[in-house]
Design a protein around this motif. Structure first.
Motif, PDB file in Angstrom:
ATOM      1  N   UNK A  71      51.007  46.148  65.279  1.00 45.19           N
ATOM      2  CA  UNK A  71      49.956  45.795  66.244  1.00 45.19           C
ATOM      3  C   UNK A  71      48.585  46.243  65.746  1.00 45.19           C
ATOM      4  N   UNK A  72      47.561  45.545  66.171  1.00 46.16           N
ATOM      5  CA  UNK A  72      46.208  45.917  65.784  1.00 46.16           C
ATOM      6  C   UNK A  72      45.694  47.080  66.611  1.00 46.16           C
ATOM      7  N   UNK A  73      44.576  47.637  66.195  1.00 44.79           N
ATOM      8  CA  UNK A  73      43.983  48.752  66.923  1.00 44.79           C
ATOM      9  C   UNK A  73      44.663  50.073  66.626  1.00 44.79           C
ATOM     10  N   UNK A  74      44.267  51.090  67.357  1.00 42.28           N
ATOM     11  CA  UNK A  74      44.823  52.431  67.151  1.00 42.28           C
ATOM     12  C   UNK A  74      46.211  52.535  67.765  1.00 42.28           C
ATOM     13  N   UNK A  75      47.173  52.974  66.948  1.00 37.42           N
ATOM     14  CA  UNK A  75      48.545  53.130  67.425  1.00 37.42           C
ATOM     15  C   UNK A  75      48.804  54.613  67.678  1.00 37.42           C
ATOM     16  N   UNK A  76      49.133  54.996  68.908  1.00 36.40           N
ATOM     17  CA  UNK A  76      49.334  56.419  69.214  1.00 36.40           C
ATOM     18  C   UNK A  76      50.659  56.949  68.682  1.00 36.40           C
ATOM     19  N   UNK A  77      50.744  58.258  68.607  1.00 39.01           N
ATOM     20  CA  UNK A  77      51.969  58.939  68.188  1.00 39.01           C
ATOM     21  C   UNK A  77      53.126  58.500  69.080  1.00 39.01           C
ATOM     22  N   UNK A  78      54.264  58.215  68.478  1.00 39.38           N
ATOM     23  CA  UNK A  78      55.410  57.723  69.243  1.00 39.38           C
ATOM     24  C   UNK A  78      56.066  58.829  70.064  1.00 39.38           C
ATOM     25  N   UNK A  79      55.668  60.092  69.816  1.00 45.18           N
ATOM     26  CA  UNK A  79      56.267  61.208  70.555  1.00 45.18           C
ATOM     27  C   UNK A  79      55.401  61.656  71.731  1.00 45.18           C
ATOM     28  N   UNK A  80      54.110  61.886  71.475  1.00 44.12           N
ATOM     29  CA  UNK A  80      53.241  62.325  72.578  1.00 44.12           C
ATOM     30  C   UNK A  80      52.531  61.152  73.250  1.00 44.12           C
ATOM     31  N   UNK A  81      52.421  60.036  72.530  1.00 38.44           N
ATOM     32  CA  UNK A  81      51.784  58.818  73.049  1.00 38.44           C
ATOM     33  C   UNK A  81      50.327  59.046  73.456  1.00 38.44           C
TER      34      UNK A  81
END
Length: 273
Positions: A71-81
């Motif tokens: 996906x485009x844009x900033x991808x957050x951490x999959x653990x803390x989101x």
């Protein structure tokens, strides 16, 4: 090295000399196998170097390398989101704090036992030195601070706070390195299991939900380069039926005589011919 942009997360530690490079080199080159070289050893050392240089394939790097899959844009951490998923974030993530504290408590005692087994005299200062080391300081609030020595260990860099203990209590170099590697094998296996590997599993589950697979990554550049090439070749195909316009220019020339130079008179022309 200070100017290396990938090492920006530990710039202050580099400037302050918080990293023991001789022990870091020893740890990178450490071979836990009997064979002097193997594919597995190469893979382990490659992973170490990626983590040390903060170029391990976290989501932000995967997104950069495969922009059409992620996906485009900033991808957050999959653990803390919350925070962007980067190499820098590994270890600082709030979801890692509980595991880090437990690892500190367990390995504080393990380090004491390992060194005790290697030294002949019963040095009562050893336990105080380990307990008082910044490496095992658990007084921080919230997530692990980025300037904490344990943050360096998570990224496979050896802090001086750890090696100071080995220098003070194991004077012989060979024994010192052997004891150090013994401790690091135990510690880093725990760090990998509870932080890196757990994180990788969550990332893979997230990628699976987006149908991002190893096969797609493997053939990504071939596939999209082929599509781009076919598109380019289609647009660059010359039009065979296109009319061509030629412009003829008449250039007046002046005869040249080797003996007399340029000839501009009728007599000169006669002499030449």
């Amino acid at each position: 090295m200070i100017n290396n942009s990938s090492l920006k997360p530990i710039k202050s530690q580099l400037i302050n000399g918080d990293i023991d490079w001789s022990f870091t080199k020893e740890w990178i080159n450490h071979n836990p196998f009997d064979a002097p070289c193997s594919e597995k050893l190469s893979k382990i050392q490659s992973t170490k170097l990626k983590k040390i240089n903060f170029i391990y394939p976290t989501v932000d790097i995967q997104q950069r390398n495969y922009p059409l899959l992620y996906p485009g844009g900033q991808i957050p951490c999959v653990e803390c989101n919350i925070i962007k998923d980067t190499n820098e974030h590994v270890g600082l993530c709030s979801s890692h704090t509980g595991d880090i504290l437990k690892i500190m408590i367990d390995h504080e005692k393990i380090l004491l036992d390992i060194i005790k087994n290697e030294i002949s005299n019963n040095d009562y200062m050893l336990e105080a030195s380990i307990n008082g080391s910044r490496l095992f300081d658990r007084s921080f609030n919230g997530g692990l601070p980025s300037d904490h020595p344990f943050y360096l260990l998570i990224h496979y860099l050896v802090p001086c706070d750890l090696t100071e203990i080995f220098y003070n209590y194991i004077p012989k170099k060979k024994l010192r390195f052997n004891t150090f590697n013994k401790f690091m094998n135990i510690l880093m296996e725990t760090i990998d299991t509870n932080i890196w590997n757990r994180r990788n599993k969550h990332v893979k589950d997230w990628e699976k939900s987006l149908s991002i697979t190893k096969i797609k990554k493997k053939f990504y550049h071939r596939r999209y380069r082929k599509n781009n090439d076919s598109f380019t070749s289609h647009n660059d195909t010359p039009q065979s039926n296109a009319r061509r316009t030629y412009t003829h220019r008449h250039i007046t020339t002046t005869p040249y005589n080797k003996l007399g130079g340029f000839c501009t008179t009728l007599d000169g022309l006669r002499e030449i011919f």
